[in-house]
Design a protein around this motif. Structure first.
Motif, PDB file in Angstrom:
ATOM      1  N   THR A 156       0.938  -1.224   0.576  1.00 53.95           N
ATOM      2  CA  THR A 156       0.384  -0.200   0.479  1.00 53.95           C
ATOM      3  C   THR A 156       1.023   0.984  -0.475  1.00 53.95           C
ATOM      4  O   THR A 156       1.835   1.554   0.717  1.00 53.95           O
ATOM      5  N   GLN A 157       0.676   2.045  -1.636  1.00 53.74           N
ATOM      6  CA  GLN A 157       1.486   3.289  -1.074  1.00 53.74           C
ATOM      7  C   GLN A 157       0.939   4.469   0.313  1.00 53.74           C
ATOM      8  O   GLN A 157      -0.402   4.536   0.766  1.00 53.74           O
ATOM      9  N   CYS A 158       2.176   5.252   0.587  1.00 52.97           N
ATOM     10  CA  CYS A 158       2.154   5.799   1.864  1.00 52.97           C
ATOM     11  C   CYS A 158       0.397   6.581   1.515  1.00 52.97           C
ATOM     12  O   CYS A 158      -0.156   6.619   3.006  1.00 52.97           O
ATOM     13  N   GLU A 159       0.454   7.163   0.725  1.00 47.22           N
ATOM     14  CA  GLU A 159      -0.671   7.900   0.420  1.00 47.22           C
ATOM     15  C   GLU A 159      -2.163   7.258   1.036  1.00 47.22           C
ATOM     16  O   GLU A 159      -3.236   7.478   1.204  1.00 47.22           O
ATOM     17  N   ASP A 160      -1.637   6.135   0.566  1.00 47.21           N
ATOM     18  CA  ASP A 160      -3.063   5.451   1.108  1.00 47.21           C
ATOM     19  C   ASP A 160      -3.658   4.944   2.006  1.00 47.21           C
ATOM     20  O   ASP A 160      -4.181   4.821   2.695  1.00 47.21           O
ATOM     21  N   VAL A 161      -2.361   4.579   2.770  1.00 46.92           N
ATOM     22  CA  VAL A 161      -2.989   4.131   4.929  1.00 46.92           C
ATOM     23  C   VAL A 161      -3.209   4.888   5.416  1.00 46.92           C
ATOM     24  O   VAL A 161      -2.782   6.334   5.069  1.00 46.92           O
ATOM     25  N   GLY A 162      -4.287   5.039   5.785  1.00 47.66           N
ATOM     26  CA  GLY A 162      -5.567   4.911   6.860  1.00 47.66           C
ATOM     27  C   GLY A 162      -6.525   5.353   5.910  1.00 47.66           C
ATOM     28  O   GLY A 162      -7.823   5.464   6.289  1.00 47.66           O
ATOM     29  N   LYS A 163      -7.160   4.640   4.771  1.00 44.43           N
ATOM     30  CA  LYS A 163      -8.355   5.151   3.760  1.00 44.43           C
ATOM     31  C   LYS A 163      -9.011   4.527   4.431  1.00 44.43           C
ATOM     32  O   LYS A 163     -10.129   4.693   4.303  1.00 44.43           O
ATOM     33  N   LEU A 164      -9.125   2.859   4.117  1.00 47.75           N
ATOM     34  CA  LEU A 164     -10.025   2.293   4.958  1.00 47.75           C
ATOM     35  C   LEU A 164     -10.356   2.327   6.311  1.00 47.75           C
ATOM     36  O   LEU A 164     -11.305   2.984   7.068  1.00 47.75           O
ATOM     37  N   LEU A 165      -9.249   2.963   7.088  1.00 49.23           N
ATOM     38  CA  LEU A 165      -9.730   3.767   8.072  1.00 49.23           C
ATOM     39  C   LEU A 165     -11.374   4.938   8.160  1.00 49.23           C
ATOM     40  O   LEU A 165     -12.153   4.615   8.671  1.00 49.23           O
ATOM     41  N   VAL A 166     -10.709   6.265   7.255  1.00 48.37           N
ATOM     42  CA  VAL A 166     -12.153   6.895   7.365  1.00 48.37           C
ATOM     43  C   VAL A 166     -13.008   5.952   6.338  1.00 48.37           C
ATOM     44  O   VAL A 166     -14.187   6.783   6.948  1.00 48.37           O
ATOM     45  N   ASP A 167     -12.834   4.963   5.448  1.00 50.48           N
ATOM     46  CA  ASP A 167     -14.307   4.985   4.883  1.00 50.48           C
ATOM     47  C   ASP A 167     -14.870   4.090   6.063  1.00 50.48           C
ATOM     48  O   ASP A 167     -16.044   3.552   5.869  1.00 50.48           O
ATOM     49  N   SER A 168     -14.137   3.721   6.966  1.00 48.31           N
ATOM     50  CA  SER A 168     -15.054   3.429   7.725  1.00 48.31           C
ATOM     51  C   SER A 168     -15.924   3.369   9.057  1.00 48.31           C
ATOM     52  O   SER A 168     -16.248   3.616   9.839  1.00 48.31           O
ATOM     53  N   GLY A 169     -14.992   5.077   8.684  1.00 41.42           N
ATOM     54  CA  GLY A 169     -16.108   6.017  10.135  1.00 41.42           C
ATOM     55  C   GLY A 169     -14.886   6.593  10.986  1.00 41.42           C
ATOM     56  O   GLY A 169     -15.626   6.879  12.442  1.00 41.42           O
ATOM     57  N   ILE A 170     -14.031   5.715  10.619  1.00 41.13           N
ATOM     58  CA  ILE A 170     -12.735   6.524  11.573  1.00 41.13           C
ATOM     59  C   ILE A 170     -11.921   7.305  11.372  1.00 41.13           C
ATOM     60  O   ILE A 170     -10.906   7.813  10.490  1.00 41.13           O
ATOM     61  N   PRO A 171     -11.956   8.573  11.735  1.00 44.07           N
ATOM     62  CA  PRO A 171     -11.550   9.804  11.756  1.00 44.07           C
ATOM     63  C   PRO A 171      -9.742   9.914  11.433  1.00 44.07           C
ATOM     64  O   PRO A 171      -9.693   9.123  13.140  1.00 44.07           O
ATOM     65  N   CYS A 172      -9.176  10.250  10.155  1.00 40.40           N
ATOM     66  CA  CYS A 172      -7.949   9.949  10.897  1.00 40.40           C
ATOM     67  C   CYS A 172      -6.791  11.592  10.494  1.00 40.40           C
ATOM     68  O   CYS A 172      -7.568  11.831   9.518  1.00 40.40           O
ATOM     69  N   THR A 173      -5.620  11.671  10.166  1.00 40.14           N
ATOM     70  CA  THR A 173      -4.547  12.454   9.607  1.00 40.14           C
ATOM     71  C   THR A 173      -3.462  12.135   9.816  1.00 40.14           C
ATOM     72  O   THR A 173      -2.430  10.979  10.007  1.00 40.14           O
ATOM     73  N   GLN A 174      -2.966  11.951   8.012  1.00 40.68           N
ATOM     74  CA  GLN A 174      -1.577  11.672   7.637  1.00 40.68           C
ATOM     75  C   GLN A 174      -0.524  12.935   7.524  1.00 40.68           C
ATOM     76  O   GLN A 174      -0.876  14.320   7.972  1.00 40.68           O
ATOM     77  N   ARG A 175       0.758  12.043   8.283  1.00 42.72           N
ATOM     78  CA  ARG A 175       1.605  13.500   7.906  1.00 42.72           C
ATOM     79  C   ARG A 175       3.175  12.964   8.277  1.00 42.72           C
ATOM     80  O   ARG A 175       2.874  11.814   8.004  1.00 42.72           O
ATOM     81  N   CYS A 176       3.523  13.637   7.302  1.00 42.56           N
ATOM     82  CA  CYS A 176       5.331  12.866   7.191  1.00 42.56           C
ATOM     83  C   CYS A 176       6.180  14.542   7.809  1.00 42.56           C
ATOM     84  O   CYS A 176       5.197  14.921   8.715  1.00 42.56           O
ATOM     85  N   ASP A 177       7.286  13.993   7.853  1.00 42.73           N
ATOM     86  CA  ASP A 177       8.498  14.335   8.789  1.00 42.73           C
ATOM     87  C   ASP A 177       8.083  14.901  10.610  1.00 42.73           C
ATOM     88  O   ASP A 177       7.556  16.280  11.096  1.00 42.73           O
ATOM     89  N   ALA A 178       7.044  13.768  10.299  1.00 41.55           N
ATOM     90  CA  ALA A 178       6.840  14.105  12.538  1.00 41.55           C
ATOM     91  C   ALA A 178       7.873  13.667  13.603  1.00 41.55           C
ATOM     92  O   ALA A 178       9.522  12.855  12.737  1.00 41.55           O
ATOM     93  N   ASN A 179       7.890  13.598  14.162  1.00 37.02           N
ATOM     94  CA  ASN A 179       8.585  12.755  15.151  1.00 37.02           C
ATOM     95  C   ASN A 179       8.794  12.325  16.388  1.00 37.02           C
ATOM     96  O   ASN A 179       7.024  11.959  16.618  1.00 37.02           O
ATOM     97  N   VAL A 180       9.088  12.515  17.606  1.00 40.16           N
ATOM     98  CA  VAL A 180       8.651  11.477  19.191  1.00 40.16           C
ATOM     99  C   VAL A 180       7.775  12.064  19.477  1.00 40.16           C
ATOM    100  O   VAL A 180       7.113  11.592  20.171  1.00 40.16           O
ATOM    101  N   TYR A 181       7.872  13.289  19.395  1.00 39.91           N
ATOM    102  CA  TYR A 181       6.841  14.339  20.655  1.00 39.91           C
ATOM    103  C   TYR A 181       5.984  14.631  19.915  1.00 39.91           C
ATOM    104  O   TYR A 181       4.217  13.966  20.635  1.00 39.91           O
TER     105      TYR A 181
END
Length: 358
Positions: A63-88
């Motif tokens: 699964t390409q990175c930009e598609d990870v989370g789309k299953l969650l959203v379609d099932s009704g679970i809101p989620c957020t994608q981001r790059c350049d994250a860190n441990v904080y």
């Protein structure tokens, strides 16, 4: 790493945390999270739905990175994608009870040796795996550990040193998908513990509001160069005078000043877990997989059920991919990973025979 333990868990598909196919780690991670939210969906249902929507092909590319989370959203679970994250960022999501999926270089977790350093040197960053971060263990501040649920190994609470995890995570540009609400069980626990803000009161001995200032500050600096020093400040902050603020702490360590307005430059996403309607998640109409519709069952020219043929073809592609990946790992001296892929291949062969004989 206990190699025998790791090898024994690979291919054990009675393990609910184990992915069924070599390249469904992102799908399996999402399925596990959906189950935590009370959605009784299987990995195969998620695979078929992802194929229909073009998020997965079964050709070994995952699964390409930009598609990870789309299953969650379609099932009704809101989620957020981001790059350049860190441990904080990671710790803040976990402090709110959110579920988190990250992209990593599996070899740097499973082997983590000199050959992986050479691979990155000659081939560049090579993220090839997705898993769930279950927590961060700060019991020993000098040796923080990241606890993961890994569908590749089937381990639900495997701890890795923070440095090793960060090396593997950085290969995906620290890509992260997090749910915007906590799972029902965590929300109920927050309510019972009086956490009216929807998050822990403290993180590693630092009050939550100050922690979020450290999180904002981590994106204001050159984190690669100054992240270690910031961690030292964060680690020592609880022992500083009660009157100290983050401004005082940074000045004491001669760090650049903190800009309190920086966080306004980035979008913030907040869904109140106490008002979120979890009951809607039990509606499975979104799935509506035609592969499970008896009207789609028909025979191909050889007399084999079409759905069975599609399944066998996909499994054969995964088998070829597993053998190829095993050989690549063996060629690079990644012997543990090679053995894991060969175990995957063996179980896929068994599954193909079971389908053909069913």
């Amino acid at each position: 790493m206990d190699e025998n333990l790791t090898i024994n868990t690979v291919g054990d598909f009675t393990n609910p945390y184990q992915q069924t196919y070599p390249d469904t780690c992102a799908i399996k991670s999402q399925q596990l999270i959906m189950n935590d939210f009370g959605i009784p969906v299987s990995e195969d249902q998620c695979v078929e739905y992802s194929i229909q929507h073009g998020w997965y092909s079964g050709d070994g590319s995952g699964t390409q990175c930009e598609d990870v989370g789309k299953l969650l959203v379609d099932s009704g679970i809101p989620c957020t994608q981001r790059c350049d994250a860190n441990v904080y960022d990671l710790a803040n999501e976990l402090a709110q009870g959110h579920k988190v999926i990250v992209g990593v270089d599996s070899g740097e977790l499973w082997d983590g040796g000199f050959m992986d350093w050479l691979k990155d040197f000659f081939l560049g960053d090579t993220p090839d795996h997705a898993l769930i971060v279950a927590g961060i263990d700060m019991t020993d501040p000098d040796n923080p550990m990241v606890v993961v649920t890994d569908p590749g190994t089937g381990e639900c609470a495997k701890a890795y040193p923070l440095d090793q995890f960060m090396d593997a995570w950085s290969d995906s540009n620290c890509y992260m998908v997090s749910t915007d609400v906590s799972a029902p069980a965590q929300t109920e626990q927050m309510i019972s513990n009086g956490l009216v803000g929807g998050h822990l009161d403290q993180i590693a001995g630092v009050d939550y509001d100050t922690f979020t200032q450290f999180q904002d500050y981590s994106h204001q600096i050159d984190y690669t160069a100054q992240g270690a020093q910031l961690y030292d400040i964060f680690q020592n902050y609880p022992s500083m005078p009660d009157s100290y603020t983050i401004y005082d702490a940074l000045a004491q360590y001669d760090m650049p000043p903190f800009d309190p307005n920086w966080s306004m430059q980035s979008p913030t996403y907040y869904v109140d877990p106490y008002s979120f309607d979890y009951s809607d998640l039990t509606d499975m109409d979104w799935l509506n997989s035609p592969m499970s519709d008896p009207q789609t069952d028909f025979l191909n020219d050889d007399g084999m059920d079409y759905n069975k043929q599609v399944t066998v073809d996909k499994m054969q592609d995964n088998l070829d991919f597993a053998h190829e990946h095993a050989q690549q790992c063996m060629d690079n001296g990644m012997y543990t990973a090679a053995t894991m892929w060969e175990n995957q291949a063996h179980d896929i062969e068994t599954d193909i025979n079971d389908v053909l004989n069913s």
